[in-house]
Design a protein around this motif. Structure first.
Motif, short mmCIF file in Angstrom:
data_model
loop_
_atom_site.label_atom_id
_atom_site.label_comp_id
_atom_site.label_asym_id
_atom_site.label_seq_id
_atom_site.Cartn_x
_atom_site.Cartn_y
_atom_site.Cartn_z
N CYS A 133 123.65 17.05 50.18
CA CYS A 133 124.97 17.63 50.45
C CYS A 133 125.48 17.50 51.87
CB CYS A 133 124.96 19.11 50.07
SG CYS A 133 123.76 20.10 51.03
N GLU A 134 124.65 17.18 52.85
CA GLU A 134 125.00 17.39 54.25
C GLU A 134 126.28 16.68 54.68
OE1 GLU A 134 122.06 16.44 53.03
OE2 GLU A 134 120.39 17.06 54.30
N ASP A 135 126.39 15.39 54.37
CA ASP A 135 127.56 14.64 54.82
C ASP A 135 128.73 14.75 53.84
OD1 ASP A 135 126.29 13.17 52.88
OD2 ASP A 135 126.37 11.26 53.94
N PRO A 148 133.05 10.54 45.95
CA PRO A 148 132.40 10.13 44.70
C PRO A 148 131.37 11.11 44.16
CG PRO A 148 132.47 8.32 46.27
CD PRO A 148 132.88 9.55 47.02
N SER A 149 130.75 11.90 45.03
CA SER A 149 129.66 12.78 44.59
C SER A 149 130.12 14.20 44.31
CB SER A 149 128.55 12.80 45.64
OG SER A 149 129.07 13.17 46.90
N LEU A 150 131.41 14.45 44.28
CA LEU A 150 131.93 15.79 44.04
C LEU A 150 132.42 15.92 42.60
CD1 LEU A 150 132.41 18.39 45.76
CD2 LEU A 150 134.81 17.66 45.91
N HIS A 151 131.88 16.94 41.90
CA HIS A 151 132.33 17.21 40.53
C HIS A 151 133.29 18.39 40.55
CE1 HIS A 151 132.24 17.84 36.19
NE2 HIS A 151 132.22 19.12 36.49
N PHE A 152 134.46 18.20 39.95
CA PHE A 152 135.47 19.25 39.89
C PHE A 152 136.28 19.07 38.61
CE2 PHE A 152 136.98 15.64 42.32
CZ PHE A 152 138.20 15.34 41.74
N ALA A 159 130.80 12.10 38.59
CA ALA A 159 130.42 12.09 40.00
C ALA A 159 129.01 11.54 40.17
CB ALA A 159 130.50 13.51 40.57
N GLN A 160 128.79 10.73 41.19
CA GLN A 160 127.51 10.09 41.42
C GLN A 160 126.69 10.87 42.46
OE1 GLN A 160 126.58 7.38 39.50
NE2 GLN A 160 128.48 8.02 38.51
#
Length: 443
Positions: A133-135, A148-152, A159-160
């Protein structure tokens, strides 16, 4: 932008969780704060576990700070992402308390990495971060479709999971008050701890694919932190009085340059590793460097058992036993971890444990394996994770085992009961997340 980074005040009653109950530094939040501040944002970490904060105190602190975003952990620090509490009880309680004062609420942790939709719905929050999660935190002010890695809600594609470039991870600076409060020396048993302890990370991920390890969606690719950054962090901790470090690395490898640097410092440390990666020479160097505690993943006393767990172990049980005995010559506390494996003979296990105990080495009574969503074990049983994965794995675990590890509650509640045992969490029933017909059929 203002970011509140929250670690809940964890409790574990009625849980099958078998990890350490003490407070540990939330490294992921420390890294996120440093990155946020380097980019001009304002961030605070509220570690309710380390400071034993009441919910009212946590709410008051967040309300006063008035953040645009609140990041909420779903597992107590990176050290336990692979074996977190299956339930989301504490994150549910915190999310409910901060819903009106925390700005946009985002969860980070293994639950949302593996099962993003049901995690977001259980917590009643705006989004979850998949993977490390840091960046990602520092990009939340952007249009979310660009992350890309955020699910909403409304995300048009899956999301990857995110993977962090460890060169971006800075040397952490913990406040003196935090360090002084961190009296816990994780997995240290050879002496009474004196002075503060701390957790650090020299590498992330693991090249092995053991079936019990839940890391398919986070911290999987093996990477190393630059030594200069790592030792900037360690040297500062020592200057703050830290006497013991615990490396949270999934697998601590025989890295000579790291051990040589540690040997130059008067610091004790503990690790988790695979004993088959070491030899007498590297074990001697490990002891010289200051290692006083080793948690060695053996898992099974038979070749067939280790093969069934996909350990990719190329040493025999005798060779492993000899290495453990050799290790004890250099390291005061050595533990061999065992998992309950079908086919392993109980009498043989007892004899092997007694043999090691005579050499001053502790091997645990084999613990039952929880088929964590995100592990190959879960995939072998049921396929890809879905919205009922945590309930399914939990029910299977309770049905299959009547005896658990020494640290577990011998009569844990069901996952639904644990998550909804406090009526302040939610008025909604578990059927919101997993339909009643599916719940009744889980095996």
């Amino acid at each position: 932008m203002k970011f509140a980074l929250v670690n809940p005040n964890w409790t574990f009653h009625s849980s099958v969780y078998f990890g350490c109950r003490s407070a540990h530094f939330p490294l992921e939040l420390g890294y996120a704060k440093a990155i946020l501040e380097s980019e001009g944002h304002e961030a605070i970490i509220i570690d309710a576990h380390l400071f034993d904060l009441a919910l009212s105190d946590l709410h008051r602190t967040v309300s006063k700070f008035a953040p645009n975003f609140t990041i909420l952990l779903t597992a107590p620090t990176y050290l336990f992402w692979r074996c977190p509490p299956p339930e989301l009880r504490e994150p549910q309680i915190v999310a409910r308390a901060l819903r009106k004062t925390g700005g946009r609420l985002i969860a980070a942790g293994p639950h949302g990495s593996i099962t993003p939709e049901c995690t977001r719905e259980k917590l009643g929050i705006d989004a979850v971060i998949r993977g490390e999660c840091e960046d990602v935190v520092s990009r939340l002010f952007m249009a979310w479709e660009e992350i890309p890695s955020l699910h909403f809600p409304g995300r048009t594609y899956s999301a990857q999971p995110n993977e962090v470039d460890l060169n971006r991870i800075p040397a952490l600076i913990w406040p003196d008050e935090w360090v002084a409060r961190h009296a816990h020396h994780h997995h240290r048993f050879e002496t009474v701890p004196e002075g503060p302890g701390a957790e650090v990370e020299s590498s992330r991920g693991c090249p092995f694919r053991c079936i019990f390890c839940a890391k398919e969606y986070f911290r999987t690719k093996y990477r190393r932190r630059p030594l200069k950054i790592l030792f900037d962090e360690i040297d500062r901790l020592q200057s703050q009085g830290v006497k013991y470090l615990y490396f949270i690395d999934e697998t601590f490898f025989p890295r000579r340059e790291l051990l040589n640097e540690l040997a130059l410092r008067d610091i004790k440390f503990g690790i988790q590793t695979r004993i088959d990666l070491w030899n007498r020479e590297t074990l001697a160097l490990l002891g010289k460097a200051g290692c006083v505690s080793i948690e060695a993943g053996v898992e099974s006393i038979t070749d067939d058992g280790r093969n069934s767990l996909q350990k990719d172990c190329r040493k025999s049980t005798k060779q492993i036993t000899d290495l453990l005995v050799t290790t004890r010559q250099f390291v005061p506390f050595v533990q061999a971890n065992l998992i309950r494996v079908p086919g392993d003979n109980l009498a043989d296990i007892r004899e092997w444990r007694e043999t090691l105990q005579k050499q001053g080495i502790w091997a645990n009574d084999p613990v039952p394996m929880f088929p964590y969503p995100g592990s190959p074990a879960y995939r072998q049983l049921w396929g890809s994770p879905d919205s009922c994965s945590w309930e399914r794995a939990h029910r299977y675990y309770l049905a299959e085992h009547s005896h658990f590890s020494d640290i577990q509650n011998q009569q844990p509640m069901s996952l639904e009961e644990v998550e909804l045992s406090n009526d302040e969490v939610t008025e909604k029933s578990p059927e919101m997340f997993c339909s009643s017909d599916v719940l009744s059929s889980l095996k």
